[in-house]
Write a protein that holds these residues in place. Structure first.
Motif, PDB file in Angstrom:
ATOM      1  N   GLY A 160      -3.821  -0.218  -5.016  1.00  0.00           N
ATOM      2  CA  GLY A 160      -4.351   1.119  -4.770  1.00  0.00           C
ATOM      3  C   GLY A 160      -5.470   1.100  -3.751  1.00  0.00           C
ATOM      4  N   PHE A 161      -5.361   0.211  -2.777  1.00  0.00           N
ATOM      5  CA  PHE A 161      -6.342   0.162  -1.676  1.00  0.00           C
ATOM      6  C   PHE A 161      -5.826   1.103  -0.599  1.00  0.00           C
ATOM      7  N   MET A 162      -6.505   2.252  -0.469  1.00  0.00           N
ATOM      8  CA  MET A 162      -5.924   3.355   0.288  1.00  0.00           C
ATOM      9  C   MET A 162      -6.433   3.378   1.731  1.00  0.00           C
ATOM     10  N   ARG A 163      -6.237   2.250   2.404  1.00  0.00           N
ATOM     11  CA  ARG A 163      -6.602   2.198   3.821  1.00  0.00           C
ATOM     12  C   ARG A 163      -5.468   1.553   4.612  1.00  0.00           C
ATOM     13  N   ILE A 164      -5.290   2.058   5.812  1.00  0.00           N
ATOM     14  CA  ILE A 164      -4.348   1.434   6.745  1.00  0.00           C
ATOM     15  C   ILE A 164      -5.042   0.218   7.337  1.00  0.00           C
ATOM     16  N   LEU A 165      -4.306  -0.891   7.392  1.00  0.00           N
ATOM     17  CA  LEU A 165      -4.894  -2.156   7.839  1.00  0.00           C
ATOM     18  C   LEU A 165      -4.494  -2.457   9.279  1.00  0.00           C
ATOM     19  N   THR A 166      -5.398  -3.104  10.007  1.00  0.00           N
ATOM     20  CA  THR A 166      -5.096  -3.442  11.403  1.00  0.00           C
ATOM     21  C   THR A 166      -4.097  -4.606  11.454  1.00  0.00           C
ATOM     22  N   PRO A 167      -3.322  -4.678  12.521  1.00  0.00           N
ATOM     23  CA  PRO A 167      -2.360  -5.786  12.666  1.00  0.00           C
ATOM     24  C   PRO A 167      -3.029  -7.160  12.620  1.00  0.00           C
ATOM     25  N   GLU A 168      -4.232  -7.280  13.154  1.00  0.00           N
ATOM     26  CA  GLU A 168      -4.946  -8.566  13.140  1.00  0.00           C
ATOM     27  C   GLU A 168      -5.252  -8.993  11.704  1.00  0.00           C
ATOM     28  N   HIS A 181      -3.597 -12.229   9.607  1.00  0.00           N
ATOM     29  CA  HIS A 181      -4.424 -13.279   9.026  1.00  0.00           C
ATOM     30  C   HIS A 181      -3.968 -13.636   7.614  1.00  0.00           C
ATOM     31  N   TYR A 182      -3.468 -12.650   6.873  1.00  0.00           N
ATOM     32  CA  TYR A 182      -3.045 -12.872   5.486  1.00  0.00           C
ATOM     33  C   TYR A 182      -1.523 -12.900   5.352  1.00  0.00           C
ATOM     34  N   GLN A 183      -0.832 -13.169   6.441  1.00  0.00           N
ATOM     35  CA  GLN A 183       0.630 -13.157   6.396  1.00  0.00           C
ATOM     36  C   GLN A 183       1.147 -14.154   5.349  1.00  0.00           C
ATOM     37  N   GLY A 184       2.023 -13.657   4.493  1.00  0.00           N
ATOM     38  CA  GLY A 184       2.616 -14.511   3.464  1.00  0.00           C
ATOM     39  C   GLY A 184       1.708 -14.739   2.272  1.00  0.00           C
ATOM     40  N   ARG A 185       0.519 -14.158   2.279  1.00  0.00           N
ATOM     41  CA  ARG A 185      -0.384 -14.324   1.129  1.00  0.00           C
ATOM     42  C   ARG A 185      -1.119 -13.030   0.801  1.00  0.00           C
ATOM     43  N   MET A 186      -0.451 -11.896   1.092  1.00  0.00           N
ATOM     44  CA  MET A 186      -0.992 -10.589   0.704  1.00  0.00           C
ATOM     45  C   MET A 186       0.153  -9.721   0.192  1.00  0.00           C
ATOM     46  N   LEU A 187      -0.042  -9.201  -1.034  1.00  0.00           N
ATOM     47  CA  LEU A 187       0.956  -8.350  -1.680  1.00  0.00           C
ATOM     48  C   LEU A 187       0.406  -6.939  -1.837  1.00  0.00           C
ATOM     49  N   ASN A 188       1.336  -5.966  -1.843  1.00  0.00           N
ATOM     50  CA  ASN A 188       0.974  -4.572  -2.100  1.00  0.00           C
ATOM     51  C   ASN A 188       1.953  -4.008  -3.123  1.00  0.00           C
ATOM     52  N   ILE A 189       1.498  -2.994  -3.858  1.00  0.00           N
ATOM     53  CA  ILE A 189       2.428  -2.223  -4.694  1.00  0.00           C
ATOM     54  C   ILE A 189       2.399  -0.792  -4.209  1.00  0.00           C
ATOM     55  N   HIS A 190       3.589  -0.213  -4.146  1.00  0.00           N
ATOM     56  CA  HIS A 190       3.726   1.151  -3.637  1.00  0.00           C
ATOM     57  C   HIS A 190       4.545   1.967  -4.629  1.00  0.00           C
ATOM     58  N   PRO A 191       4.112   3.192  -4.922  1.00  0.00           N
ATOM     59  CA  PRO A 191       4.771   3.969  -5.978  1.00  0.00           C
ATOM     60  C   PRO A 191       6.008   4.716  -5.503  1.00  0.00           C
ATOM     61  N   SER A 192       6.986   3.981  -5.023  1.00  0.00           N
ATOM     62  CA  SER A 192       8.302   4.552  -4.717  1.00  0.00           C
ATOM     63  C   SER A 192       9.301   3.414  -4.630  1.00  0.00           C
ATOM     64  N   LEU A 193      10.574   3.769  -4.597  1.00  0.00           N
ATOM     65  CA  LEU A 193      11.629   2.787  -4.364  1.00  0.00           C
ATOM     66  C   LEU A 193      11.780   2.650  -2.844  1.00  0.00           C
ATOM     67  N   LEU A 194      10.911   1.831  -2.264  1.00  0.00           N
ATOM     68  CA  LEU A 194      10.988   1.624  -0.816  1.00  0.00           C
ATOM     69  C   LEU A 194      12.393   1.133  -0.453  1.00  0.00           C
ATOM     70  N   PRO A 195      12.941   1.534   0.711  1.00  0.00           N
ATOM     71  CA  PRO A 195      12.238   2.191   1.816  1.00  0.00           C
ATOM     72  C   PRO A 195      12.082   3.705   1.694  1.00  0.00           C
ATOM     73  N   LYS A 196      12.442   4.258   0.538  1.00  0.00           N
ATOM     74  CA  LYS A 196      12.204   5.690   0.361  1.00  0.00           C
ATOM     75  C   LYS A 196      10.714   5.965   0.180  1.00  0.00           C
ATOM     76  N   GLU A 247       3.828  -3.114   9.448  1.00  0.00           N
ATOM     77  CA  GLU A 247       4.474  -1.816   9.262  1.00  0.00           C
ATOM     78  C   GLU A 247       4.042  -1.216   7.928  1.00  0.00           C
ATOM     79  N   LEU A 248       3.442  -0.051   7.940  1.00  0.00           N
ATOM     80  CA  LEU A 248       2.880   0.559   6.728  1.00  0.00           C
ATOM     81  C   LEU A 248       3.972   0.740   5.662  1.00  0.00           C
ATOM     82  N   ASP A 249       3.741   0.171   4.480  1.00  0.00           N
ATOM     83  CA  ASP A 249       4.695   0.253   3.360  1.00  0.00           C
ATOM     84  C   ASP A 249       6.082  -0.251   3.777  1.00  0.00           C
ATOM     85  N   GLY A 250       6.123  -1.138   4.762  1.00  0.00           N
ATOM     86  CA  GLY A 250       7.408  -1.574   5.294  1.00  0.00           C
ATOM     87  C   GLY A 250       7.701  -3.049   5.113  1.00  0.00           C
ATOM     88  N   GLY A 251       6.835  -3.781   4.444  1.00  0.00           N
ATOM     89  CA  GLY A 251       7.003  -5.228   4.332  1.00  0.00           C
ATOM     90  C   GLY A 251       8.156  -5.614   3.429  1.00  0.00           C
TER      91      GLY A 251
END
Ligand code: GAR
Length: 209
Positions: A87-95, A99-114, A142-146
């Motif tokens: 529930g961290f409600m900020r868009i993150l920069t590509p940089e 830096h955290y590629q492969g070691r950062m997870l998110n949860i999103h309240p939908s059946l992505l890609p919906k 990509e926002l909510d696109g991983g």
């Protein structure tokens, strides 16, 4: 146990699910909780469990790059093996994301890609969906696109409102998010060099359900 840093902006019920999992013996240790909002209730949850609770307010920063640079420094002070967006409600920069590629997870309240983005429950109702849910994914630029790790599905019931649906989805978030963090901490879950998650060596072409 694997050191994790949890980023929040609000209630922190997913953080609470991680704390509960840790207390049940999950193979991770929440090293710190960081919020961009001083009034996030999740900070109180952390303090109750003697977990360092940090606030890095975004106000006063001229741009995302400078905020994310300071956030990265704050996180890396705890040397986490995993960063958990809860529930961290900020868009993150590509940089920052790179830096955290492969070691950062998110949860999103939908059946992505919906339903990427906000107001997912109301949008699912408005679209007449019969099923809705939540998704855990590795974070990419990509926002909510991983790449998707796992999802939980719930039925949309007659008479559901955004609130009742959100509550039903949230209860499932509290199950699947600690489960995914547990997999990662055990070394069972990785993001492959091909950009696809692997669970116990199996390529997750579609999310684990
Ligand atoms: C959760 O439903 C989470 O999936 C959602 O915010 C809520 C946070 O609740 N995240 C997003 O919408 C990310 N774009 P919590 O603070 O009680 O864990």
């Amino acid at each position: 146990p694997l050191a994790v840093v949890v980023l929040i902006s609000g209630s922190g019920s997913n953080l609470q699910a991680m704390i509960d999992a840790q207390h049940r013996g999950a193979p991770f240790r929440i090293a710190a909780v960081i919020s961009n909002r001083a009034d996030a209730f999740g900070l109180e949850r952390a303090r109750r469990h003697a977990i360092p609770a940090e606030v890095l307010s975004h106000s006063g920063y001229p741009d995302r790059e400078s905020y994310d640079a300071d956030l990265r420094q704050l996180i890396d002070g705890y040397a986490p093996g995993l960063v958990i967006l809860a529930g961290f409600m900020r868009i993150l920069t590509p940089e920052f994301v790179a830096h955290y590629q492969g070691r950062m997870l998110n949860i999103h309240p939908s059946l992505l890609p919906k339903f990427r983005g906000l107001h997912t429950h109301q949008r699912a109702l408005d679209a007449g969906e019969s099923e809705h849910g939540a998704s855990v994914h590795f974070v990419t630029a990509e926002l909510d696109g991983g790449p998707l790790v796992t999802q939980a599905k719930v039925s949309v019931l007659p008479g559901d409102t955004a609130e009742t649906l959100a509550a039903r989805v949230l209860a499932h978030e509290h199950i699947i998010y600690p489960m995914a963090a547990d997999w990662f901490a055990q070394g069972r879950l990785q993001l492959g060099a091909d950009g696809v998650p692997y669970l116990d060596g199996t390529r997750l072409e579609s999310p684990y359900l």
